[in-house]
Design a protein around this motif. Structure first.
Motif, PDB file in Angstrom:
ATOM      1  N   UNK A 128       0.833  -1.198   0.000  1.00 37.42           N
ATOM      2  CA  UNK A 128       0.000   0.000   0.000  1.00 37.42           C
ATOM      3  C   UNK A 128       0.871   1.253   0.000  1.00 37.42           C
ATOM      4  N   UNK A 129       0.443   2.233  -0.797  1.00 36.36           N
ATOM      5  CA  UNK A 129       1.133   3.515  -0.858  1.00 36.36           C
ATOM      6  C   UNK A 129       0.238   4.612  -0.289  1.00 36.36           C
ATOM      7  N   UNK A 130       0.800   5.533   0.473  1.00 39.95           N
ATOM      8  CA  UNK A 130      -0.008   6.639   0.998  1.00 39.95           C
ATOM      9  C   UNK A 130      -0.240   7.736  -0.025  1.00 39.95           C
ATOM     10  N   UNK A 135       2.724   3.592  -7.473  1.00 40.57           N
ATOM     11  CA  UNK A 135       2.957   2.165  -7.308  1.00 40.57           C
ATOM     12  C   UNK A 135       4.116   1.990  -6.335  1.00 40.57           C
ATOM     13  N   UNK A 136       3.914   1.142  -5.346  1.00 40.78           N
ATOM     14  CA  UNK A 136       4.958   0.863  -4.360  1.00 40.78           C
ATOM     15  C   UNK A 136       5.160  -0.645  -4.329  1.00 40.78           C
ATOM     16  N   UNK A 137       6.360  -1.080  -4.660  1.00 38.42           N
ATOM     17  CA  UNK A 137       6.622  -2.516  -4.696  1.00 38.42           C
ATOM     18  C   UNK A 137       7.950  -2.852  -4.029  1.00 38.42           C
ATOM     19  N   UNK A 138       8.024  -4.093  -3.548  1.00 38.73           N
ATOM     20  CA  UNK A 138       9.227  -4.609  -2.909  1.00 38.73           C
ATOM     21  C   UNK A 138       9.741  -5.777  -3.745  1.00 38.73           C
ATOM     22  N   UNK A 139      10.999  -5.717  -4.101  1.00 35.22           N
ATOM     23  CA  UNK A 139      11.605  -6.790  -4.891  1.00 35.22           C
ATOM     24  C   UNK A 139      12.860  -7.288  -4.190  1.00 35.22           C
ATOM     25  N   UNK A 140      13.270  -8.480  -4.544  1.00 38.24           N
ATOM     26  CA  UNK A 140      14.526  -9.044  -4.033  1.00 38.24           C
ATOM     27  C   UNK A 140      15.503  -9.184  -5.186  1.00 38.24           C
ATOM     28  N   UNK A 141      16.740  -8.768  -4.943  1.00 42.16           N
ATOM     29  CA  UNK A 141      17.790  -8.822  -5.943  1.00 42.16           C
ATOM     30  C   UNK A 141      19.006  -9.559  -5.379  1.00 42.16           C
ATOM     31  N   UNK A 142      19.840 -10.124  -6.238  1.00 41.27           N
ATOM     32  CA  UNK A 142      21.023 -10.825  -5.736  1.00 41.27           C
ATOM     33  C   UNK A 142      21.968  -9.887  -4.991  1.00 41.27           C
ATOM     34  N   UNK A 478      10.772  -0.070  -4.437  1.00 36.01           N
ATOM     35  CA  UNK A 478      10.695   0.796  -5.610  1.00 36.01           C
ATOM     36  C   UNK A 478       9.363   1.541  -5.570  1.00 36.01           C
ATOM     37  N   UNK A 479       9.458   2.875  -5.586  1.00 32.32           N
ATOM     38  CA  UNK A 479       8.259   3.707  -5.549  1.00 32.32           C
ATOM     39  C   UNK A 479       8.177   4.496  -6.847  1.00 32.32           C
ATOM     40  N   UNK A 480       7.017   4.446  -7.474  1.00 36.55           N
ATOM     41  CA  UNK A 480       6.815   5.173  -8.731  1.00 36.55           C
ATOM     42  C   UNK A 480       5.582   6.059  -8.619  1.00 36.55           C
TER      43      UNK A 480
END
Length: 490
Positions: A128-130, A135-142, A478-480
């Motif tokens: 959820x974004x205020x 768009x607010x997303x969480x990703x995993x990277x190496x 990442x927030x867009x």
């Protein structure tokens, strides 16, 4: 033996830069079984540079997760295909029974297959974004370049816990096996090459910990260190890794309590107590070497253990009737002997064992008789220190509270067990025992889906399971803003 018996750096099989080699011996009879390169800091730096370039060019990390998973799955298939050769090498190198090594290979293939299946299962998450229209997303990277250091007791098994998740998540790596047990690492790198792991992604450097391990820990081009071994070395790695605040995953052993209540199934508890310690001559970080037995059954329980231990068959790991092989080296045998001597001096009683075997056929090997200490108290070094040999100490307790307190009286917190037919009591004890794994009416069982690691000075982080996968990733938010506007703040 058709192994290349070389290091593997940047997709090529190479000798050590110095030209030095190390002789590998069979701990059963001290016969020479191989000669391998003895690398040093320069070899480690070459491997780190290869891994750094391979990661920074982005090819492996950007390979679709399904394709990475398919390569890791191929490695599992090749391990199953070459199971007998790998088991033979592992037993030659370590002295363990070939039956145990065969079981290890099944487990190792399972680890690679498990992480292969996980490779494409985490696509991130929306949160959820205020802010409207965003768009607010969480990703995993190496994480990046991973340094991996494995022990001599379960060489390829411990390697699989590190290699599989690192590859599946898109990292590059340099792995250093124990200098005395490198053979199955070499073989599995042949299989990884066959499976299609690109050049530079996975690198194998052979040599001593105080050179190669030190370079991996202190080099600023390494982003993560995963180490399985002793506390002293683990602390040195933590200090060295602080130079660039590396991520750390450390499994530093244990002195694991096994609590036996009077209401447990007696025969099962005896059998599990023996199985929990004497595989691979007790050279297991999770071995249940601290038996904590309810006073009312203590004498009967100890007598049953002693009678079973007297019948153990020691010998070559390639003899089908062998139940326990030798210790890994002359140096380690001497450490175990000093450990037992200290226990006797502190007042513990040797109920069985406590010396080298007298059998003439065993004199060339690094054998030590399975040993049981009674009259033990928590202030003794044999109760507090990890002996890493075929040794059980036995303590008494009267109450449930005392049993839990004794279990937690340790700097370690890797694993522990509770044997009782009172499930409520078992759950109460498990909830209060400060360790990463607690078994109830079982000891030393693990599988790829469940996390492995310890509390307190048994280490940092987890291997296996989803948490073991996450150790090799960084979390990014990442927030867009889909409809940006001026703020007019200034």
């Amino acid at each position: 033996m058709n192994l290349k018996l070389q290091q593997y750096i940047n997709g090529k099989w190479v000798e050590a830069n110095s030209g030095n080699t190390r002789t590998i011996i069979n701990p059963f009879n001290q016969e020479v079984i191989a000669s391998v390169p003895e690398g040093d800091e320069s070899d480690a730096k070459a491997a780190i540079a290869a891994a750094r370039e391979a990661f920074d060019n982005g090819e492996w990390a950007s390979t679709p997760a399904t394709e990475r998973g398919a390569i890791v799955r191929k490695i599992a298939e090749f391990i199953e295909r070459d199971k007998e050769e790998l088991a033979h090498l592992e037993s030659l190198d370590t002295g363990k029974t070939v039956e145990e090594s065969r079981g290890d290979m099944d487990d190792i293939a399972g680890v690679f297959r498990y992480f292969a299946e996980l490779a494409d299962k985490d696509g991130g998450e929306l949160i959820d974004s205020p802010v409207p229209n965003s768009i607010s997303k969480v990703v995993r990277e190496p994480v990046g370049v991973c340094g991996q250091i494995t022990p001599w007791n379960y060489p390829l098994l411990q390697a699989s816990w590190k290699l599989a998740p690192a590859l599946a998540t898109g990292n590059t790596l340099i792995i250093k096996p124990s200098e005395i047990t490198p053979l199955t690492h070499i073989k599995v790198f042949e299989l990884m090459e066959e499976a299609g792991v690109p050049a530079g992604v996975a690198n194998l450097v052979l040599g001593a910990g105080d050179t190669i391990g030190a370079e991996l820990s202190s080099n600023t081009d390494v982003d993560l260190i995963s180490f399985t071994g002793g506390i002293v070395t683990g602390k040195k790695i933590m200090q060295a890794a602080s130079v660039n605040v590396k991520k750390l995953a450390l499994e530093l052993g244990g002195k694991n309590p096994n609590v036996i209540f009077a209401d447990a199934d007696f025969d099962i508890a005896v059998d599990q107590a023996l199985n929990g310690v004497f595989f691979h001559a007790g050279q297991i970080c999770s071995a249940g070497t601290r038996l904590i037995v309810e006073e009312s059954i203590h004498d009967e329980f100890v007598n049953a253990l002693v009678e079973r231990v007297k019948k153990f068959k020691l010998g070559s790991g390639f003899n089908e009737d062998t139940q326990m092989g030798p210790l890994i080296s002359a140096e380690h045998l001497a450490k175990v002997e000093k450990y037992v001597e200290a226990g006797v001096q502190e007042g513990a009683t040797v109920a069985v064992g406590g010396k080298r075997p007298e059998d003439p056929e065993l004199q060339k090997g690094f054998f030590y008789l399975p040993t049981i200490f009674t009259d033990c108290t928590t202030d003794m070094s044999v109760v507090q220190d990890e002996g890493f040999g075929p040794i059980i100490t036995v303590e008494k307790f009267r109450t449930e509270e005392e049993a839990v307190n004794l279990s937690n009286d340790s700097i370690y917190g890797l694993a522990g067990g509770v044997f009782t037919n009172d499930i409520a009591k078992a759950e109460r004890c498990a909830a209060k025992m400060r360790m990463g794994t607690v078994w109830i009416n079982e000891f030393n069982l693990y599988f790829p889906h469940a996390p492995w690691g310890g509390y307190k000075q048994s280490g940092i982080g987890r291997e296996l399971g989803k948490l073991g996968m996450e150790e090799y990733t960084e979390t990014k938010h990442i927030f867009q803003n889909l409809k940006p506007e001026t703020l007019n703040w200034f």
